[in-house]
Scaffold this motif. Structure first.
Motif, PDB file in Angstrom:
ATOM      1  N   ALA A  12      72.112  22.982  12.585  1.00  0.00           N
ATOM      2  CA  ALA A  12      71.604  22.661  11.255  1.00  0.00           C
ATOM      3  C   ALA A  12      72.696  22.114  10.341  1.00  0.00           C
TER       4      ALA A  12
ATOM      5  N   PHE B 290      64.047  21.118  18.384  1.00  0.00           N
ATOM      6  CA  PHE B 290      64.293  20.724  17.001  1.00  0.00           C
ATOM      7  C   PHE B 290      63.017  20.201  16.369  1.00  0.00           C
ATOM      8  N   ASP B 291      62.764  20.630  15.157  1.00  0.00           N
ATOM      9  CA  ASP B 291      61.628  20.146  14.372  1.00  0.00           C
ATOM     10  C   ASP B 291      62.163  19.039  13.470  1.00  0.00           C
ATOM     11  N   PHE B 292      61.906  17.792  13.839  1.00  0.00           N
ATOM     12  CA  PHE B 292      62.462  16.673  13.086  1.00  0.00           C
ATOM     13  C   PHE B 292      61.805  16.522  11.718  1.00  0.00           C
ATOM     14  N   GLU B 293      60.565  16.928  11.592  1.00  0.00           N
ATOM     15  CA  GLU B 293      59.900  16.858  10.293  1.00  0.00           C
ATOM     16  C   GLU B 293      60.554  17.815   9.295  1.00  0.00           C
ATOM     17  N   ALA B 294      60.825  19.040   9.743  1.00  0.00           N
ATOM     18  CA  ALA B 294      61.458  20.044   8.877  1.00  0.00           C
ATOM     19  C   ALA B 294      62.985  19.915   8.879  1.00  0.00           C
ATOM     20  N   GLN B 295      63.525  19.118   9.816  1.00  0.00           N
ATOM     21  CA  GLN B 295      64.967  18.922   9.952  1.00  0.00           C
ATOM     22  C   GLN B 295      65.717  20.219  10.217  1.00  0.00           C
ATOM     23  N   ARG B 296      65.173  20.991  11.191  1.00  0.00           N
ATOM     24  CA  ARG B 296      65.841  22.233  11.549  1.00  0.00           C
ATOM     25  C   ARG B 296      65.494  22.642  12.968  1.00  0.00           C
TER      26      ARG B 296
ATOM     27  N   VAL C  36      67.535  18.504  20.523  1.00  0.00           N
ATOM     28  CA  VAL C  36      68.848  17.894  20.351  1.00  0.00           C
ATOM     29  C   VAL C  36      69.834  18.551  21.303  1.00  0.00           C
TER      30      VAL C  36
ATOM     31  N   ARG D 259      64.176  24.954  16.038  1.00  0.00           N
ATOM     32  CA  ARG D 259      62.974  25.776  16.152  1.00  0.00           C
ATOM     33  C   ARG D 259      63.063  26.609  17.419  1.00  0.00           C
TER      34      ARG D 259
END
Length: 148
Positions: free
Chosen positions: A147, A105-111, A49, A113
Motif C-alpha cells: 500500500a 489487489f483491489d485496483f478500484e480501492a487502491q489497496r 501485484v 485485499r
C-alpha cells in the motif's frame, strides 16, 4: 499439481554472449504467471501485484527455436498473499529456479485485499505437497508494504 507453460524464445531475448539475457527470465516468469492466473475458468479478475521476486540462475539458456518449459506451482497461501515457485527447464536440465510473492489487489480501492474462497480453492489445486497456509500475521506487513 504443477502448471506447465511452454515459453517461446525470441531472437531479441539473446544478449551479446549468445544466451538468453538474465533480465528476460523475469518476463518469462510473468508470461507463465499470466497463463496460470488469467484463464477464463479461474480468473483473478480483481487483480494482483507482485510484492517480491527471487531468482537463482543455474545455467545458461542458449537461444533456439523450440520453447522452454516453465513449471509453476503454489508453495504458500496466506490470508492476503501467496507464493508461486517456478522452474525454467528442459527435462531434468534446470536453467532457473525462482519464486514470486503475489498480493491480491483491489485496483478500484487502491489497496491489497484478502484471497477469496474461490481463489484459495483454485490455488490449493496447485500446491506441491509441502506448501501450506500461513496464519496471516505476516500479511499485515505485506499489505502495508504494497500500500505504501
Amino acid at each position: 499439481m504443477r502448471h506447465i507453460y511452454r515459453c517461446p524464445l525470441r531472437w531479441a531475448d539473446m544478449d551479446a554472449y549468445g544466451h538468453v539475457n538474465n533480465v528476460v527470465f523475469l518476463r518469462y516468469l510473468e508470461e507463465a504467471r499470466i497463463d496460470f492466473l488469467f484463464r477464463p475458468e479461474k480468473d483473478f479478475q480483481q487483480g494482483s501485484v507482485v510484492a517480491r521476486h527471487e531468482i537463482d540462475y543455474k545455467r545458461q539458456l542458449v537461444h533456439r527455436h523450440t520453447p522452454v518449459d516453465i513449471e509453476l506451482w503454489v508453495t504458500e497461501i496466506r490470508a492476503a498473499s501467496f507464493t508461486l515457485t517456478y522452474e525454467v527447464k528442459d527435462g531434468d536440465q534446470i536453467y532457473v529456479r525462482a519464486s514470486t510473492v503475489i498480493v491480491p489487489f483491489d485496483f478500484e480501492a487502491q489497496r491489497p485485499r484478502r484471497i477469496t474462497a474461490e481463489e484459495k480453492e483454485f490455488l490449493l489445486e496447485y500446491t506441491d505437497g509441502g506448501g501450506g497456509e500461513g496464519d496471516g500475521d505476516a500479511d499485515a506487513d505485506q499489505e502495508e508494504a504494497v500500500a505504501a
